[in-house]
Design an enzyme around this catalytic site. Structure first.
Site: not given
Ligand code: MIG
Length: 852
Positions: A442, A516, A439
């Site tokens: 970015e 999400d 996760d």
């Protein structure tokens, strides 16, 4: 230096963050909607200098270089159907790609002059060249031609550099009406004509309709013409980029990237399937995941403590809802320290995972990139002492807040950092973890900008760069680190990894999910075009959070989401902390029964799904397919009304889910379905329907409109509670007859890498149906004799219109049910099926049914 002040102003807690409350979160999200675009914004320059007229050219074997007034242009043919074009104001150096596995090109080139053009082609003479490039002398504009005559791509303005800064630009015209698809993870409709898209990996904390950019960058465009032909372009540059598609009779595509060189590949197609094969030939294909991964996954943020995990596992087994994996989100860790376990919440992880394993669950855990600044923590100290971190310009570690509080960030663009970090997975493997969920790559940071500032330094595989260079590949580096080391750590078994943030080519390292989303009907609907477009750009194995991540899911939505979600290539229910539970049983018995019915359907289709996934690993073709991929010659297959709401699942199934809540005053939901040409079967009733038309289907809450193409052999499994249990059961081949019958099955041990030594079984089934007989031939390929992951029995199920007089297997007439050890056939009156049982089948296997 604006960003610098902003980063420094942030108060950084030493302690980990607490989740903001349900009431504060929407406020944060709203604030981010403003700060995020503002602080990440880059203006596309207005003033440009074109590359200019061609002064001279050089042919160096497999490479042609044009020297122009203001720069250089290079052309290379990767193979006859893939070319690479690069341009830069400076002489071109080696191409460092984070996406491609570019084979060294052996194609010798030649240049010929015709009128005002230079033509670049292969030296080898052939009357029809799949691709050639024509370049105008006076301004270096480029035209790409397919098969000697068709213009694929034509520059309206020549390649140019920004007068200030380091941007590059490329503007092309599509000479024919085209529809543009691909572009990876983007919201909105499947077809992107008229849209502008940004490629800058971003964590929007949650997203809805048209929000962009999201977590991944895959600047790959596929152009489809209405005659079914297609070609593709991949702009291989991980810097901040923009693709703008203008509408009009002749569409134009403008591409801008913040730093050069300009580099793009053209894929000649000429079919959509060929384009995907070509893209994945260049960028790689998914390594075959273990078979259990195709089962159902249950997740939420977070199942914690241990007892809760046990409870969830227990619920699945007592309620008989199949499930193969439970995922642990960040709260399993000790203060969000990677590779650790919370002593309070997970005091005995090994024992827990062992218990789960005994019940048939594999455990998947999340990993974040940020390492907590904690001088007492060995991993942090190793990171600092080993110089493994992303740096400030002065060489000190870049520190920023994420879940653990203040963090440093491993520099995944550095090969030795990838090795160091990747080896840490051993600690989780030792505890019994089977799969990894990466996760926040970015990288996502708790600042107003939501990511690292531009001045942060990265190694860039030795080429040194700043965060502008590294940003879009940081998550890719994290995935490469995990994949490469896990390949080493698990020499024998396959490992499943999936990520949120990445760049083109990710499929050869990891699967992914769409981050999400929200628990609403838009979230449900837009998962279709999103996952399809990701598949078209090379990623065949993607999930969207089933039930929706942010906000509370409703019973009706959850029921509909199961009906669609079991057809996501990767099927996982997940939701955010602070939202209502959305496990299959949380509402009422009706919803639970619907969830069970569709999860069971997925398990029944497992052999079909596994075949297609294996196929993806061989050809790149995704299992979730847009209508035009299987029905390229039908105009409805290009119409967004159908494209965005129904899809092919593999070659033979058509899924048309319900995507809206039941309108007020209406008793039963229904929808229109476009059935492509040919004959279809309703999966549930086995009723035959002729396609090439729109039908209306009533769909009460438990019904999914699902159709099977006539002529299909659907390989199936019985319902089991987890994938490994299928081992005790026969392989079921269900027939949907037509004049011609076709099917394929791929089987291997499902877990090790032995299939690479041909230890698999590939069955090809072909058959014919005639007036009063049906014949089937099953051939096998591969080094295994038995049918692995089954009980080595074949069971044919054939819809019964007439009762056969004789059933002949390999020349021997077999009897109606006699002994379990021999071939026999029987009638299943309730389901109106003829069943043929073949224990220990010998291939080739010939079967004839005589109806005379
Ligand atoms: O800041 O780990 O997209 O799936 O549950 C949020 C907590 C961090 C974002 C992921 C989501 C996950 C959540 N993570």
């Amino acid at each position: 230096m604006v960003f610098f002040t902003i980063e420094c102003e942030i108060k950084m807690p030493d302690d980990s963050y607490n989740l903001p409350s349900k009431f504060v979160r929407p406020l944060i999200n709203m604030a981010l909607r403003f700060t995020f675009p503002l602080l990440n914004f880059r203006r596309v320059p207005r003033r440009w200098d074109p590359i200019g007229k061609i002064n001279s050219y050089k042919v160096k074997k497999n490479q042609v270089i044009f020297e122009c007034q203001n720069g250089f242009l290079e052309i290379v043919f990767i193979n006859p159907r893939i070319i690479r074009i690069r341009a830069s104001p400076e002489p071109l150096l080696i191409h460092n790609s984070w996406a491609t596995i570019e084979p060294k090109s052996k194609i010798l080139l030649q240049v010929s002059e015709k009128g005002e053009f230079y033509f670049v082609k292969r030296k080898k003479k052939s009357s029809k060249e799949p691709l050639q490039v024509a370049i105008r002398q006076s301004d270096c504009t480029i035209t790409v031609i397919r098969d000697n005559e068709e213009i694929l791509h034509h520059e309206v303005e020549s390649i140019a550099w920004s007068r200030r800064g380091s941007w590059v630009r490329c503007q092309k015209l599509s000479p024919t009406q085209e529809q543009f698809v691909g572009f990876g993870e983007k919201t909105g409709p499947l077809v992107k004509n008229g849209e502008q898209m940004i490629f800058w990996n971003s964590d929007p904390t949650t997203y809805g309709k048209d929000d962009e950019p999201l977590y991944q960058s895959e600047p790959i465009q596929i152009a489809i013409r209405k005659d079914g032909t297609a070609h593709g372009i991949f702009y291989d540059n991980p810097h901040y980029s923009v693709i703008k598609i203008s509408e009009g009779k002749q569409g134009t595509t403008d591409y801008y990237s913040e730093r050069g060189p300009l580099c793009y590949y053209i894929f000649a197609g000429p079919t959509i399937k060929e384009v995907i094969r070509q893209i994945t030939e260049l960028n790689g294909r998914l390594p075959l995941p273990p078979r259990w991964v195709l089962g159902y996954h249950q997740c939420r943020w977070s199942y914690s403590p241990e007892e809760r995990v046990r409870e969830i596992a227990e619920e699945f087994r007592t309620r008989n809802i199949p499930c193969d994996s439970i995922h642990l989100d960040i709260d399993y860790m000790d203060g969000y320290r990677c590779f650790t376990w919370s002593p309070e919440r997970f005091p005995h992880p090994q024992q827990l995972l062992e218990e789960l394993k005994d019940k048939g669950f594999k455990t998947t855990v999340i990993i974040d990139p940020g390492l907590k600044v904690d001088h007492k923590w060995p991993l942090y100290r190793e990171c600092i002492e080993g110089d493994h971190y992303c740096k400030l310009p002065n060489g000190k570690p870049f520190v920023a807040p994420v879940w653990p509080g203040k963090c440093v960030f491993p520099d995944f663009t550095h090969p030795s950092v990838r090795k160091w970090w990747g080896e840490k997975f051993q600690e989780l493997l030792d505890v019994g973890v089977e799969a990894f969920w990466l996760d926040m790559g970015e990288p996502s940071i708790f600042s107003a900008r939501r990511t690292a500032p531009d001045f942060v330094r990265h190694n860039m595989n030795g080429w040194e760069g700043d965060h502008r260079d590294a940003h879009n590949v940081y998550g890719q580096g994290m995935a490469i680190a995990a994949r490469e080391q896990l390949n080493e750590l698990r020499k024998k078994q396959r490992t499943f990894i999936f990520v949120r943030s990445c760049y083109a080519g990710i499929q050869r390292y990891a699967a992914s999910w769409t981050g999400d989303n929200r628990s609403n009907w838009i979230g449900l609907q837009q998962s279709i075009p999103m996952i399809i477009n990701m598949g078209l750009t090379g990623q065949p194995f993607v999930a969207a959070d089933l039930g929706g991540f942010e906000d509370d899911c409703t019973p009706e939505l959850l029921a509909r989401w199961y009906q669609l979600g079991v057809f996501y290539p990767f099927c996982r229910n997940h939701s955010a902390a602070g939202t209502a539970n959305q496990e299959p049983w949380v509402f009422d018995r009706e919803i639970e029964a619907i969830a069970r019915k569709y999860i069971e359907l997925r398990y029944q289709l497992l052999p079909y799904i596994y075949y297609h996934l294996w196929k993806s690993s061989q050809t790149g073709l995704p299992i979730m397919r847009p209508l035009f991929m299987e029905a390229p010659n039908e105009s409805n297959a290009y119409d967004s009304k159908w494209l965005d709401t129904e899809f092919f699942f593999g070659k033979s199934l058509l899924i048309a889910p319900i995507l809206e809540n039941i309108p007020e005053g209406v008793e039963v939901s229904s929808r229109e379905v476009y059935l492509p040409k040919g004959v279809w079967f309703d999966y549930w009733t086995k009723e035959k329907i002729t396609g090439g038309k729109t039908i209306t289907v009533e769909a009460p809450l438990d019904h999914l409109p699902l159709f099977v193409k006539a002529g299909t052999v659907l390989p199936m499994a019985p319902v089991v509670q987890h994938v490994e249990k299928t081992k005790k059961h026969p392989l079921i081949l269900e027939l949907f007859p037509s004049k011609k019958i076709r099917g394929k099955v791929y089987l291997d041990d499902g877990y090790t890498k032995d299939f690479k030594d041909e230890k698999y079984q590939l069955l090809s089934i072909s058959g014919e149906q005639k007036e009063d007989s049906m014949s089937l031939t099953i051939n096998s390929k591969g080094k295994l004799e038995d049918l692995p992951t089954t009980s080595n029995k074949l069971l044919f199920r054939i819809p019964q219109e007439k009762i056969p007089e004789k059933v002949i297997v390999n020349g021997k007439s077999i009897t109606k049910r006699t002994s379990k050890k021999k071939n026999y056939w029987q009638l299943d009156q309730t389901n109106k099926l003829i069943e043929i049982h073949c224990p220990k089948p010998n291939f080739p296997l010939d079967i004839t049914l005589d109806f005379k």
